[in-house]
Design an enzyme around this catalytic site. Structure first.
Site, PDB file in Angstrom:
ATOM      1  N   CYS A 115       5.578  12.775  30.070  1.00  0.00           N
ATOM      2  CA  CYS A 115       4.576  12.942  29.022  1.00  0.00           C
ATOM      3  C   CYS A 115       4.261  11.557  28.496  1.00  0.00           C
ATOM      4  O   CYS A 115       4.862  10.578  28.925  1.00  0.00           O
ATOM      5  CB  CYS A 115       5.085  13.846  27.913  1.00  0.00           C
ATOM      6  N   ASP A 305       9.896   9.894  15.174  1.00  0.00           N
ATOM      7  CA  ASP A 305       8.627  10.567  14.856  1.00  0.00           C
ATOM      8  C   ASP A 305       7.899   9.953  13.659  1.00  0.00           C
ATOM      9  O   ASP A 305       6.801  10.394  13.311  1.00  0.00           O
ATOM     10  CB  ASP A 305       8.867  12.069  14.617  1.00  0.00           C
TER      11      ASP A 305
HETATM   12  N1  EPU Z   1      17.054  12.825  27.230  1.00  0.00           N
HETATM   13  C1  EPU Z   1      17.589  12.744  28.492  1.00  0.00           C
HETATM   14  N2  EPU Z   1      18.035  13.885  29.088  1.00  0.00           N
HETATM   15  C2  EPU Z   1      17.960  15.093  28.478  1.00  0.00           C
HETATM   16  C3  EPU Z   1      17.411  15.174  27.184  1.00  0.00           C
HETATM   17  C4  EPU Z   1      16.964  14.015  26.573  1.00  0.00           C
HETATM   18  O1  EPU Z   1      17.666  11.671  29.088  1.00  0.00           O
HETATM   19  O2  EPU Z   1      18.373  16.107  29.070  1.00  0.00           O
HETATM   20  C5  EPU Z   1      16.587  11.601  26.545  1.00  0.00           C
HETATM   21  C6  EPU Z   1      15.076  11.633  26.303  1.00  0.00           C
HETATM   22  O3  EPU Z   1      14.370  11.205  27.443  1.00  0.00           O
HETATM   23  C7  EPU Z   1      14.937  10.701  25.123  1.00  0.00           C
HETATM   24  C8  EPU Z   1      16.228  10.956  24.336  1.00  0.00           C
HETATM   25  O4  EPU Z   1      17.129  11.549  25.268  1.00  0.00           O
HETATM   26  O5  EPU Z   1      14.898   9.374  25.567  1.00  0.00           O
HETATM   27  C9  EPU Z   1      16.097  11.834  23.132  1.00  0.00           C
HETATM   28  O6  EPU Z   1      15.294  12.957  23.427  1.00  0.00           O
HETATM   29  P1  EPU Z   1      15.529  14.398  22.784  1.00  0.00           P
HETATM   30  O7  EPU Z   1      15.958  15.315  23.869  1.00  0.00           O
HETATM   31  O8  EPU Z   1      16.362  14.300  21.564  1.00  0.00           O
HETATM   32  O9  EPU Z   1      14.037  14.780  22.386  1.00  0.00           O
HETATM   33  P2  EPU Z   1      13.409  16.214  22.487  1.00  0.00           P
HETATM   34  O10 EPU Z   1      14.454  17.207  22.158  1.00  0.00           O
HETATM   35  O11 EPU Z   1      12.657  16.346  23.750  1.00  0.00           O
HETATM   36  C10 EPU Z   1      12.758  16.412  19.951  1.00  0.00           C
HETATM   37  C11 EPU Z   1      11.491  16.635  19.184  1.00  0.00           C
HETATM   38  C12 EPU Z   1      10.616  15.389  19.285  1.00  0.00           C
HETATM   39  C13 EPU Z   1      11.400  14.195  18.719  1.00  0.00           C
HETATM   40  C14 EPU Z   1      12.738  14.039  19.455  1.00  0.00           C
HETATM   41  C15 EPU Z   1      13.629  12.952  18.901  1.00  0.00           C
HETATM   42  C16 EPU Z   1      11.179  19.023  19.343  1.00  0.00           C
HETATM   43  C17 EPU Z   1      10.398  20.157  19.871  1.00  0.00           C
HETATM   44  N3  EPU Z   1      10.795  17.799  19.723  1.00  0.00           N
HETATM   45  O12 EPU Z   1      12.351  16.168  21.308  1.00  0.00           O
HETATM   46  O13 EPU Z   1       9.477  15.614  18.481  1.00  0.00           O
HETATM   47  O14 EPU Z   1      10.664  13.015  18.861  1.00  0.00           O
HETATM   48  O15 EPU Z   1      13.461  15.295  19.417  1.00  0.00           O
HETATM   49  O16 EPU Z   1      13.921  13.209  17.581  1.00  0.00           O
HETATM   50  O17 EPU Z   1      12.121  19.217  18.585  1.00  0.00           O
HETATM   51  C18 EPU Z   1       7.231  15.351  17.807  1.00  0.00           C
HETATM   52  O18 EPU Z   1       7.431  16.258  16.955  1.00  0.00           O
HETATM   53  O19 EPU Z   1       6.187  14.647  17.811  1.00  0.00           O
HETATM   54  C19 EPU Z   1       8.246  15.083  18.824  1.00  0.00           C
HETATM   55  C20 EPU Z   1       7.992  14.388  19.926  1.00  0.00           C
END
Ligand code: EPU
Length: 432
Positions: A115, A305
């Site tokens: 993305c 964010d």
């Molecule tokens: N990551 C991995 N492997 C995984 C999961 C994550 O390498 O299996 C990495 C990601 O690539 C990233 C980091 O870990 O570099 C953190 O990502 P995370 O998984 O915490 O993000 P997310 O769960 O996909 C949620 C929010 C995002 C917010 C992030 C960080 C939701 C629906 N989305 O995303 O919100 O930026 O946590 O706090 O909860 C937004 O609202 O604009 C938004 C992008």
């Protein structure tokens, strides 16, 4: 398609209420799948991402009635699948994986893919679910998972992923035995999901810490009373940042200042006056914006964010601010658009140096993601003259009634068709 038009340079004053948190509403809506029956959720924000989630639940066989109190009926599940046409609109669709595996023993979910803000893999989600007894194959762009029964396990996450923690918790609550998730995300939205699961009968200890201990139960049941989604801390921070960028005096109500510690500290460092009560935050800025330093980190650090909105603030300041992004590898795409508004930003890897010039110029700009779009709106509010922000579907995904709320604060802002060029019609939209 529509664009936003803004006539900036006007200080913002007044009061707005925060809506319910997008990133809590989405996992909680998905979690209703875990307890067959009728659920009621209060303070659900009116957002495109919420509509996408409800339509995904509908495709799965669970009808809903949207509204500030939303009803979802998860009595029956007809299909355990999240198809590509839904997932490509909303990455958070991946949150059906845990609930479907826990309830149905099977799930087929399109891989979200890359993305605008980075690669964003889901390897940690899969690692955790595998430890609980799921098997996965990848076929035709889909992750296909199944299990003969979930069993508790000890899981150590490589990084405190927010949706990864949520997916694993949602599966573990119905697993047989005890699960431990180490290095779990501590974001308030994860806490809200856990609190919701507890109202369904889940047994979770360590909520709000990085070690969650979950004792699986054999079934969950919908709560008798509606569950109220927590306030959106990022929406709150965005309105405060609007006041900081455009100058003025704004109070956000129905919010929780305790979840915004690092953000409020950075506003103060930038020369803003910030005052809180248990449910309100007031921000006033009448002097210059001072340079500041910030580094994004998992909660309770500075949230990624809010990074883009603070980049706009640094642009309207005087002197050099430093912004370090440690969560996502590609989250400075707004820097180039801000450059089109006269900003001087140098980026090297995950560090941006913003040389504030005290002002921005109006321009037509377009954003790559939700928070980058918000940053451009703030830039438009600060720049004297007419700014257009294109691709506002990003904003509709995450900001409930953005135009209405900014108008309450005195902003001259409106929505018109993308093709609209007539200055008279644009002026009309600004005051409508
Ligand atoms: N990551 C991995 N492997 C995984 C999961 C994550 O390498 O299996 C990495 C990601 O690539 C990233 C980091 O870990 O570099 C953190 O990502 P995370 O998984 O915490 O993000 P997310 O769960 O996909 C949620 C929010 C995002 C917010 C992030 C960080 C939701 C629906 N989305 O995303 O919100 O930026 O946590 O706090 O909860 C937004 O609202 O604009 C938004 C992008």
């Amino acid at each position: 398609m529509e664009k936003l038009v803004l006539d900036g340079g006007v200080p913002l004053t007044g009061t707005v209420a925060a809506s319910g948190a997008k990133n809590a509403a989405l996992p909680i809506l998905m979690a209703t799948l875990l307890a067959p029956g009728e659920h009621r959720l209060a303070n659900v924000p009116d957002l495109a991402d919420v509509s996408h989630t409800l339509s995904l639940l509908g495709r799965i066989g669970c009808p809903s009635l949207a509204g500030s109190t939303t009803r979802v009926d998860t009595t029956r599940i007809a299909f355990s699948e999240a198809p590509y046409d839904v997932v490509r609109k909303m990455r958070a669709s991946v949150l059906v994986l845990g609930p479907l595996l826990a309830r149905e023993g099977a799930a087929k979910v399109s891989l979200p893919g890359g993305c605008a803000i980075g690669v964003r893999p889901i390897d940690q989600h899969l690692k955790g679910l595998e430890a609980l007894g799921c098997r996965f194959v990848l076929e035709g762009g889909y992750v296909i998972g199944e299990t003969d029964g979930l069993r508790g396990a000890e899981i150590h996450l490589d990084m405190p992923t927010v949706t990864g923690t949520e997916n694993i918790v949602m599966a573990a609550v119905l697993a047989e035995g005890t699960s431990v998730i180490d290095n779990a995300a501590r974001e308030p939205e994860v806490v809200d999901l856990c609190n919701f699961l507890v109202t369904l009968g889940a047994k979770i200890e360590g909520i709000g810490t990085s070690r969650l201990v979950i004792e699986g139960v054999s079934r969950l049941t919908p709560a008798a009373r509606p569950y109220r989604i927590l306030p959106d801390r990022i929406e709150t921070g965005t309105y405060l940042a609007a006041a900081a960028c455009a100058s003025g005096d704004v109070t956000v109500t129905d919010t929780d200042p305790s979840e915004l510690g690092a953000v409020l500290d950075t506003f103060r460092e930038a020369g803003c006056f910030v005052e809180t009560t248990p449910t309100t935050i007031r921000l006033r800025r009448d002097g210059p914006v001072r340079p500041f330093k910030l580094r994004t980190e998992p909660y309770p650090g500075f949230p990624t964010d809010m990074q883009a909105q603070f980049m706009t603030l640094a642009c309207v300041g005087v002197g050099t601010s430093e912004i370090i992004e440690t969560i996502f590898e590609n989250r400075f795409l707004h820097a180039a658009e801000l450059g089109r508004m006269g900003a001087r930003i140098e980026t090297h890897g995950n560090t941006a140096k913003v040389h504030g010039t005290g002002r921005l110029q109006p321009a037509s700009v377009m954003a790559s993601d939700l928070r980058a779009s918000a940053a451009l709106v703030l830039a438009g509010l600060a720049a004297e003259g007419l700014t257009e922000v294109l691709r506002i579907y990003h904003l509709d995904r995450g900001y409930d009634d953005l135009v209405g709320k900014l108008r309450t604060l005195g902003a001259r802002i409106g929505r018109v068709s993308d093709a609209e060029r007539d200055p008279a019609r644009i002026q009309q939209a600004l005051v409508a």
